[in-house]
Design a protein around this motif. Sequence first.
Motif, PDB file in Angstrom:
ATOM      1  N   PRO A  14      36.821  28.839  36.161  1.00 45.93           N
ATOM      2  CA  PRO A  14      35.513  28.311  36.548  1.00 45.93           C
ATOM      3  C   PRO A  14      34.421  29.000  35.740  1.00 45.93           C
ATOM      4  N   PRO A  15      33.154  28.619  35.899  1.00 47.99           N
ATOM      5  CA  PRO A  15      32.060  29.356  35.245  1.00 47.99           C
ATOM      6  C   PRO A  15      32.073  30.822  35.699  1.00 47.99           C
ATOM      7  N   VAL A  16      31.690  31.704  34.783  1.00 50.07           N
ATOM      8  CA  VAL A  16      31.765  33.138  35.059  1.00 50.07           C
ATOM      9  C   VAL A  16      30.907  33.520  36.248  1.00 50.07           C
ATOM     10  N   LEU A  17      29.747  32.846  36.375  1.00 49.00           N
ATOM     11  CA  LEU A  17      28.856  33.198  37.484  1.00 49.00           C
ATOM     12  C   LEU A  17      29.492  32.918  38.840  1.00 49.00           C
ATOM     13  N   ASP A  18      30.456  32.006  38.897  1.00 50.33           N
ATOM     14  CA  ASP A  18      31.128  31.733  40.169  1.00 50.33           C
ATOM     15  C   ASP A  18      32.001  32.906  40.633  1.00 50.33           C
ATOM     16  N   LEU A  19      32.338  33.778  39.674  1.00 52.79           N
ATOM     17  CA  LEU A  19      33.200  34.905  39.995  1.00 52.79           C
ATOM     18  C   LEU A  19      32.438  36.239  40.122  1.00 52.79           C
ATOM     19  N   SER A  20      31.152  36.251  39.801  1.00 55.69           N
ATOM     20  CA  SER A  20      30.415  37.521  39.726  1.00 55.69           C
ATOM     21  C   SER A  20      30.358  38.234  41.073  1.00 55.69           C
ATOM     22  N   VAL A  21      30.120  37.504  42.146  1.00 54.91           N
ATOM     23  CA  VAL A  21      30.047  38.152  43.464  1.00 54.91           C
ATOM     24  C   VAL A  21      31.394  38.757  43.843  1.00 54.91           C
ATOM     25  N   ALA A  22      32.478  38.022  43.567  1.00 53.66           N
ATOM     26  CA  ALA A  22      33.804  38.533  43.892  1.00 53.66           C
ATOM     27  C   ALA A  22      34.137  39.762  43.062  1.00 53.66           C
ATOM     28  N   VAL A  23      33.755  39.766  41.790  1.00 52.66           N
ATOM     29  CA  VAL A  23      34.031  40.916  40.920  1.00 52.66           C
ATOM     30  C   VAL A  23      33.314  42.161  41.439  1.00 52.66           C
ATOM     31  N   VAL A  24      32.035  42.004  41.772  1.00 53.64           N
ATOM     32  CA  VAL A  24      31.275  43.152  42.300  1.00 53.64           C
ATOM     33  C   VAL A  24      31.860  43.620  43.632  1.00 53.64           C
ATOM     34  N   ALA A  25      32.263  42.687  44.465  1.00 54.92           N
ATOM     35  CA  ALA A  25      32.831  43.049  45.769  1.00 54.92           C
ATOM     36  C   ALA A  25      34.143  43.807  45.604  1.00 54.92           C
ATOM     37  N   VAL A  26      34.974  43.392  44.614  1.00 58.34           N
ATOM     38  CA  VAL A  26      36.225  44.103  44.365  1.00 58.34           C
ATOM     39  C   VAL A  26      35.943  45.552  43.968  1.00 58.34           C
ATOM     40  N   ARG A  27      34.942  45.734  43.082  1.00 58.33           N
ATOM     41  CA  ARG A  27      34.592  47.101  42.684  1.00 58.33           C
ATOM     42  C   ARG A  27      34.086  47.914  43.878  1.00 58.33           C
TER      43      ARG A  27
END
Length: 583
Positions: A52-65
Motif C-alpha cells: 500500500p502507500p507508505v503513509l498507510d503504514l507510518s502509524v503502525a511502524v511508529v507503534a511497533v517501535r
Amino acid sequence: MTRDPLLRALRLLELNPRRVLAAVAAGVATLGSALALAALSAWLITRAWQMPPVLDLSVAVVAVRALGISRGLFRYLERLATHDAALRGTVAARAGIYRRLAAGDPAAVAGLRRGDLLARTGADVDALGDVVVRALIPMAVSVVLAVAAVVGLALISPAAALVLAIALAVSGVLAPMLSARAARMAEADGALASARFAETAVLALDHAAELRVAGRLDETVLRARGWDGEVVRATDRAATPSAFAGAATPLAIGASVLGSLLIGITLYGTEGGSPGAMTPMSLAILVLVPLASFEATSALPAAAVALTRARLAAVRILDLLDRSGENAGPAGGVELSAPVHLRAESVRCGWPTAERMRGSETAPLDLDLPPGARVAIVGPSGAGKTTLLMTLAGLLAPRGGTVTVNGDAVGRIDPVSLRREVGFFAEDAHLFDTSLLENLRVARGDLDEAAALAALTAVGLGTWVEELPDGVHTTLAAGGRSVSGGQRRRLLLARALVSPASVLLLDEPTEHLDAEDGDAILRALLDRGGTLVGPGRSVVVVTHQLPSESGADRVFEVGVGGSATPGGRDRIETEPGVVETKQ
C-alpha cells in the motif's frame, strides 16, 4: 483465622497492596506490550506485502517501535517494583520473627541445632519472599494476559479463541500442577535430609577440632555426605513429573498455533479476503498472537514450585514461632527497672539428658545476686556452667527450682524487659560480616564511635583498632574468621560491656587469652571497684580456672557427675557436686 500455613506465613511479609498492584500493573504492561507487538507486527508484515502507500503504514511502524521500547522499559519497572516489594517483605518477616523469638520461649530455639535454626530464619524466609517474585505477581499477570489474548482472538475467530483457551489451560493449569507435584515429591523427601545435612555440616565446620580430638570428625563428615546424597536422590525421584511439566507448555504452544492456522486457512477460503471471510492480516494475527500469549503462562510452573516450597517453609517457620510461644512469658507482663536483684533457689546445672547418660544428677544451687554482686562459677567442661547461665537469663526453664528477678518469677516478667536487664553473653556468640562498630551495636543500637572505641580499649584492643585502616568502621570481611581467637573473645566482651543489661552473665570471657591477660581481665570483672563494670551492675563469670585474689563475692565450684572440683581454697561443701568457696 485461616488454617493455611502459607497464608498465615505471608502475613509476616507485611506486603503493601500498593506496591504489589504497581508490580502487577508493570508486569501487565510488559507482557501487554509484547502481545500488542506480536499482533501489530503480524498486521504490518502482511499489510506491507500488499504494497500500500507508505503513509498507510507510518502509524503502525511508529507503534511497533514504541511497543518494542516500552516492553523493555516496563520490564525494568516491573523488576524494580517486584523485587522492592519482595525484599521489603523479607526484611519485615525476619524482623517480625526475631521479635517473636525474643519475646517468646527461648528454649524453643535452644533446642534446635544451629543449622536448622539458620535454615528456618534464612532459606525458609527467602522462600516466602520468592512467592512474591515467582508466584503471586506472575500469576496475576498471566491471568490478565490470558483473558486479554482469548478475548482479542475471539474478535477474529471464536473457534481459534477456544483452541487458545484450552492450550492456555494446559500450560497455565496442568503444567503447574505437574510442577507442584514434582516439587512436593522433592521437598517432602528431601526437606528433612536437607535440614539434617545443614545441621551436620555446620556441626563439622564449627567443631572440627573437638570432633577430631574425639575421633568423630570422619563419622560426622560421612553422615553429612549421606544426607546430601539423600537430597540428590529425592530430586531424581521428582524428575519424571518435572519432565512432563516442562513438555506441557511447548506442546500446548504447538497445538494452539497449528489449530489457529488450520482454522484460519479454513476461514480464508478460496476467495481470499472476500467480505466476511478471513483476511491475510487477520490470518497472520491469528497465528502469531498465540505465540506471544504463552509468555505469561510459561512462568506458572515455576510459580507452582515456588508456592510448594513456600508452603513447606511456612510450616517450618510457623512451627518455630508456635513452639516459642507455647511457654512464653505474658506479653505486657511485669516490667523490670534498675536496680535488678536476681535470685535462684535450688536450680540445677546441666541438661537432663546429659545427666541421664552419666547416671547422676548435679546438686541444686542457691544463688543471690543483689545489685553490684560479683560471682564466679568454676568447673570443667560439661559440668553445666553454661546451662546454669542460660537458666539465670530465663533462656531455659529452671529445673526443680525458681529464678526470680526483683521478687517476680521469670515466667511473669515481660520477655523483652527481661532480655534488656539480664544479658547472657555466650562464648560462641556470632560476629557478623560488618564493621566493628556495628558488631558492638548488636548489644546497643545507639552506641556511638567514641563509646565503642572506649569499650574496645578497655578490653585491650585499643592499639589493634588504631592500626586498622578505618578504625571502628573497619569491616570484618569474614566475620569471626577475620580475627584470632583471643581478639574474638575481647570483641564479645566489649559487646557485653556496652550492653544496657544490669546483670551480665559472661560465659568463658577469657578463653583463648594468655594466662596473664586472662587473669587481669577476670580480676577487673570481679572487682567491685574495677573500671570494666560499673558498681551498680552485677556480674556472673563462668570460667575453667579462676586467678587468685579475684575479688569475687562468692565462688561456686561445680563438678561432673556429682563430684566437687578441688580448687585449693578454703571451701565449704554445701551439696555433692557444688562447692561454695569463700574468698
